[in-house]
Scaffold this motif. Structure first.
Motif, PDB file in Angstrom:
ATOM      1  N   SER A 191       0.990  -1.178   0.278  1.00 25.01           N
ATOM      2  CA  SER A 191       0.361  -0.169  -0.073  1.00 25.01           C
ATOM      3  C   SER A 191       0.829   1.413   0.192  1.00 25.01           C
ATOM      4  O   SER A 191       0.254   2.183  -0.479  1.00 25.01           O
ATOM      5  CB  SER A 191      -1.018  -0.478   1.302  1.00 25.01           C
ATOM      6  N   VAL A 192       1.823   1.409   0.635  1.00 24.69           N
ATOM      7  CA  VAL A 192       3.110   2.189   1.183  1.00 24.69           C
ATOM      8  C   VAL A 192       3.079   2.805  -0.308  1.00 24.69           C
ATOM      9  O   VAL A 192       3.556   3.938  -1.132  1.00 24.69           O
ATOM     10  CB  VAL A 192       4.087   2.176   1.923  1.00 24.69           C
ATOM     11  N   HIS A 193       3.849   1.616  -1.257  1.00 20.66           N
ATOM     12  CA  HIS A 193       4.345   1.757  -2.440  1.00 20.66           C
ATOM     13  C   HIS A 193       3.193   2.525  -3.257  1.00 20.66           C
ATOM     14  O   HIS A 193       4.009   2.438  -4.706  1.00 20.66           O
ATOM     15  CB  HIS A 193       5.595   0.756  -2.996  1.00 20.66           C
ATOM     16  N   ALA A 194       2.510   1.628  -3.200  1.00 22.27           N
ATOM     17  CA  ALA A 194       1.473   1.915  -4.338  1.00 22.27           C
ATOM     18  C   ALA A 194       1.049   3.363  -3.906  1.00 22.27           C
ATOM     19  O   ALA A 194       0.519   4.596  -5.451  1.00 22.27           O
ATOM     20  CB  ALA A 194      -0.391   0.883  -4.631  1.00 22.27           C
ATOM     21  N   ILE A 195       0.609   4.141  -3.366  1.00 28.00           N
ATOM     22  CA  ILE A 195       0.456   5.805  -2.832  1.00 28.00           C
ATOM     23  C   ILE A 195       1.714   5.913  -3.111  1.00 28.00           C
ATOM     24  O   ILE A 195       1.610   7.165  -3.869  1.00 28.00           O
ATOM     25  CB  ILE A 195      -0.043   5.570  -1.486  1.00 28.00           C
ATOM     26  N   TYR A 196       2.917   5.968  -3.197  1.00 30.19           N
ATOM     27  CA  TYR A 196       3.596   6.244  -3.607  1.00 30.19           C
ATOM     28  C   TYR A 196       3.876   6.874  -4.932  1.00 30.19           C
ATOM     29  O   TYR A 196       4.283   7.883  -5.838  1.00 30.19           O
ATOM     30  CB  TYR A 196       5.087   6.219  -3.041  1.00 30.19           C
ATOM     31  N   GLN A 197       3.826   5.844  -4.986  1.00 32.34           N
ATOM     32  CA  GLN A 197       3.715   5.673  -6.875  1.00 32.34           C
ATOM     33  C   GLN A 197       2.550   6.665  -8.282  1.00 32.34           C
ATOM     34  O   GLN A 197       2.666   6.849  -8.816  1.00 32.34           O
ATOM     35  CB  GLN A 197       4.115   4.248  -7.299  1.00 32.34           C
ATOM     36  N   GLY A 198       1.514   6.880  -7.274  1.00 32.41           N
ATOM     37  CA  GLY A 198       0.713   7.658  -7.593  1.00 32.41           C
ATOM     38  C   GLY A 198      -0.561   6.519  -8.503  1.00 32.41           C
ATOM     39  O   GLY A 198      -1.183   6.765  -9.772  1.00 32.41           O
ATOM     40  N   LEU A 199      -0.437   5.107  -8.238  1.00 35.69           N
ATOM     41  CA  LEU A 199      -1.474   3.828  -9.521  1.00 35.69           C
ATOM     42  C   LEU A 199      -2.781   4.410  -8.785  1.00 35.69           C
ATOM     43  O   LEU A 199      -2.879   5.065  -8.588  1.00 35.69           O
ATOM     44  CB  LEU A 199      -0.838   2.921  -8.275  1.00 35.69           C
ATOM     45  N   PRO A 200      -3.431   4.819  -9.970  1.00 37.68           N
ATOM     46  CA  PRO A 200      -4.983   4.718  -9.772  1.00 37.68           C
ATOM     47  C   PRO A 200      -5.578   3.332  -9.495  1.00 37.68           C
ATOM     48  O   PRO A 200      -6.720   3.733  -9.077  1.00 37.68           O
ATOM     49  CB  PRO A 200      -5.106   4.529 -11.277  1.00 37.68           C
ATOM     50  N   THR A 201      -5.031   2.159  -9.218  1.00 33.46           N
ATOM     51  CA  THR A 201      -6.252   0.887  -8.956  1.00 33.46           C
ATOM     52  C   THR A 201      -4.700   0.163  -7.879  1.00 33.46           C
ATOM     53  O   THR A 201      -3.419   0.253  -8.079  1.00 33.46           O
ATOM     54  CB  THR A 201      -6.553   0.086  -9.977  1.00 33.46           C
ATOM     55  N   PHE A 202      -5.857  -0.598  -6.991  1.00 33.09           N
ATOM     56  CA  PHE A 202      -4.876  -1.271  -6.104  1.00 33.09           C
ATOM     57  C   PHE A 202      -5.280  -3.092  -5.852  1.00 33.09           C
ATOM     58  O   PHE A 202      -6.785  -2.934  -6.907  1.00 33.09           O
ATOM     59  CB  PHE A 202      -4.991  -1.227  -4.949  1.00 33.09           C
ATOM     60  N   GLY A 203      -4.864  -3.320  -5.038  1.00 39.98           N
ATOM     61  CA  GLY A 203      -5.950  -4.972  -5.039  1.00 39.98           C
ATOM     62  C   GLY A 203      -5.036  -5.689  -4.037  1.00 39.98           C
ATOM     63  O   GLY A 203      -4.405  -5.755  -3.529  1.00 39.98           O
ATOM     64  N   THR A 204      -5.705  -6.851  -4.366  1.00 39.29           N
ATOM     65  CA  THR A 204      -5.085  -8.051  -3.018  1.00 39.29           C
ATOM     66  C   THR A 204      -4.902  -9.934  -4.463  1.00 39.29           C
ATOM     67  O   THR A 204      -5.820  -9.463  -5.929  1.00 39.29           O
ATOM     68  CB  THR A 204      -6.088  -8.568  -2.690  1.00 39.29           C
ATOM     69  N   THR A 205      -3.632 -10.048  -4.321  1.00 37.58           N
ATOM     70  CA  THR A 205      -3.614 -11.570  -5.444  1.00 37.58           C
ATOM     71  C   THR A 205      -3.334 -12.505  -3.947  1.00 37.58           C
ATOM     72  O   THR A 205      -2.516 -12.462  -3.381  1.00 37.58           O
ATOM     73  CB  THR A 205      -2.308 -11.454  -5.435  1.00 37.58           C
ATOM     74  N   LEU A 206      -3.780 -13.571  -4.743  1.00 39.23           N
ATOM     75  CA  LEU A 206      -3.711 -14.747  -4.352  1.00 39.23           C
ATOM     76  C   LEU A 206      -2.854 -16.014  -5.422  1.00 39.23           C
ATOM     77  O   LEU A 206      -3.336 -15.907  -7.040  1.00 39.23           O
ATOM     78  CB  LEU A 206      -5.083 -15.337  -4.051  1.00 39.23           C
ATOM     79  N   HIS A 207      -1.386 -15.825  -4.920  1.00 35.73           N
ATOM     80  CA  HIS A 207      -1.083 -17.272  -6.187  1.00 35.73           C
ATOM     81  C   HIS A 207       0.034 -18.263  -5.004  1.00 35.73           C
ATOM     82  O   HIS A 207      -0.290 -18.390  -3.432  1.00 35.73           O
ATOM     83  CB  HIS A 207       0.673 -15.795  -6.629  1.00 35.73           C
TER      84      HIS A 207
END
Length: 235
Positions: free
Chosen positions: A89-105
């Motif tokens: 979440s920290v890096h997504a906000i800092y990068q200014g990403l327009p979307t976020f989410g979760t990943t199962l792998h």
């Protein structure tokens, strides 16, 4: 109990996880581990038919332990495939990403590198603040577990991969997070605001600055006396 799902996670989401996983299969044995030591003990006591799932956990599972499992282990990463590693979440906000989410792998030796089996995406909230994004991410992760509960409970059948969805970007480390927390001596208001929203509050992730060989940590708790003075009108 002849089959078991081991949850590697923090204590807080455990009740929700157990409720969602047991809603479809009450015959499934569930064990919870909060640390590597707990996990090793749970695996030693588990039946041969066992599956491991990590849920938003910072514990690194050793490759030797993964290889000893009868089938794939899974990790629910609290970030999208393009934001790998710690503190997504920290890096997504800092990068200014327009979307976020979760990943199962599937778990693999490399951090956030195993085949992806499910992704959930949602728009970045406005304003994009860490506490808000982390809450949305947790809700997304719990909802994903609820949707996939039957497949996760079927521990003898691996979950199918998403062939068109791949990991991208660097796997962020703790050092990357600490670099964001360390403010440069010459910083403008825009960059400060960007880091402040990304890093957030709290003793474990406060912004700091080093001046004349001394490190100063941001204390963003409002000073009551200062607040009182600020509220007075000038005469």
């Amino acid at each position: 109990m002849n089959r078991c799902l081991i949850l590697l996670t923090d204590p807080e989401p455990v009740p929700d996880l157990i409720r969602r996983l047991r809603s479809d299969d009450r015959g499934l044995g569930l064990k919870v581990a909060h640390s590597l030591g707990h996990l090793e003990k749970a695996l030693a006591e588990a039946p041969p038919r066992v599956r491991l799932m990590a849920f938003c956990s910072g514990v690194v599972v050793p490759p030797a332990l993964l290889k000893a499992l009868p089938g794939p282990a899974y990790n629910l990463h609290p970030g999208p495939p393009e934001v790998r590693g710690l503190y997504p979440s920290v890096h997504a906000i800092y990068q200014g990403l327009p979307t976020f989410g979760t990943t199962l792998h599937e778990m693999a030796e490399g951090v956030d590198s195993g085949p992806i089996v499910a992704v959930d995406r949602f728009p970045m909230p406005a304003p994009a603040e860490r506490w808000r994004l982390d809450r949305l991410s947790l809700a997304s992760a719990l909802a994903m577990v609820g949707r996939l509960a039957p497949q996760l409970a079927d521990i003898d059948t691996p979950l199918p991969h998403l062939p068109d969805v791949q990991w991208s970007g660097p796997a962020h480390r703790r050092a990357d997070f600490e670099a964001l927390c360390q403010l440069p001596s010459r910083i403008d208001a825009a960059e400060f605001d960007r880091r402040y929203r990304a890093v957030g509050e709290g003793p474990e992730h406060a912004l700091s600055i080093r001046i004349f060989g001394q490190r100063f940590v941001l204390d963003n708790q409002r000073d009551p006396a200062a607040a009182s003075r600020a509220g007075r009108s000038r005469r």
